[in-house]
Design a protein around this motif. Structure first.
Motif, short mmCIF file in Angstrom:
data_model
loop_
_atom_site.label_atom_id
_atom_site.label_comp_id
_atom_site.label_asym_id
_atom_site.label_seq_id
_atom_site.Cartn_x
_atom_site.Cartn_y
_atom_site.Cartn_z
N PRO A 14 0.83 -1.22 0.00
CA PRO A 14 0.00 0.00 0.00
C PRO A 14 0.85 1.26 0.00
CG PRO A 14 -0.87 -1.60 1.54
CD PRO A 14 0.43 -2.15 1.06
N SER A 15 0.37 2.25 -0.71
CA SER A 15 0.98 3.58 -0.89
C SER A 15 2.10 3.58 -1.93
CB SER A 15 1.51 4.17 0.42
OG SER A 15 2.76 3.62 0.76
N GLN A 16 2.51 2.42 -2.40
CA GLN A 16 3.57 2.36 -3.39
C GLN A 16 3.01 2.49 -4.81
OE1 GLN A 16 6.01 -1.11 -2.62
NE2 GLN A 16 7.11 -0.04 -0.99
N ARG A 17 3.90 2.44 -5.77
CA ARG A 17 3.54 2.54 -7.18
C ARG A 17 3.46 1.15 -7.80
NH1 ARG A 17 6.91 6.42 -11.05
NH2 ARG A 17 5.42 7.92 -10.17
N LEU A 18 2.40 0.93 -8.54
CA LEU A 18 2.24 -0.30 -9.32
C LEU A 18 2.73 -0.02 -10.73
CD1 LEU A 18 -1.09 -2.34 -9.49
CD2 LEU A 18 0.19 -1.78 -11.54
N SER A 19 3.63 -0.87 -11.21
CA SER A 19 4.17 -0.71 -12.56
C SER A 19 4.04 -2.03 -13.33
CB SER A 19 5.63 -0.30 -12.51
OG SER A 19 5.78 0.98 -11.92
N LEU A 84 0.52 3.12 -11.71
CA LEU A 84 -0.59 3.52 -10.85
C LEU A 84 -0.01 3.88 -9.49
CD1 LEU A 84 -3.71 3.75 -10.54
CD2 LEU A 84 -3.67 1.38 -9.72
N ASP A 85 -0.18 5.12 -9.10
CA ASP A 85 0.43 5.61 -7.87
C ASP A 85 -0.48 5.41 -6.66
OD1 ASP A 85 1.86 8.42 -9.65
OD2 ASP A 85 2.76 6.47 -9.15
N SER A 86 0.15 5.43 -5.51
CA SER A 86 -0.57 5.44 -4.23
C SER A 86 -1.63 4.34 -4.14
CB SER A 86 -1.24 6.82 -4.02
OG SER A 86 -0.30 7.86 -4.14
#
Length: 119
Positions: A14-19, A84-86
């Motif tokens: 959670p709170s990280q970036r999905l790439s 996708l951020d946060s």
């Protein structure tokens, strides 16, 4: 025959970036006038179009995701990517890449990749 393959981490905190990256074979992402989309399906829910990138590199986003989504491409690798951020646990979903746009229709899909957001 065009084929698409998603790749990326299956677990994001959670709170990280999905790439995620979509590798396209059998055709070029710069071919007029194709668009290349990212779609997701959360558990128990319907498909959600997130955004796409046009053959000329122009990105378009769903209003629901525009504030924290970026779609880009690497023409040298014939790939396009999603950031996708946060993220929150509500971003847990199977993520698909596809050829086409939400408005015009998508005719070739990747198999999808499950991304779980959890600490």
């Amino acid at each position: 025959q065009v084929q698409l393959q998603e790749s990326g981490p299956g677990l994001v905190k959670p709170s990280q970036r999905l790439s995620l990256t979509c590798t396209v074979s059998g055709g070029s992402i710069t071919t007029s006038y194709y668009a290349w989309s990212w779609i997701r399906q959360p558990p128990g829910k319907g498909l959600e179009w997130m955004g796409h990138i046009e053959y000329d590199g122009s990105p378009y986003y769903s209003p629901s995701y525009k504030s924290r989504t970026s779609v880009s491409r690497d023409t040298s690798k014939n790939q396009f990517s999603l950031q996708l951020d946060s993220v929150t646990p509500e971003d847990t979903a199977v993520y698909y890449c596809a050829r086409g746009s939400w408005s015009e229709g998508m005719d070739v899909w990747g198999k999808g990749t499950l991304v779980t957001v959890s600490s």
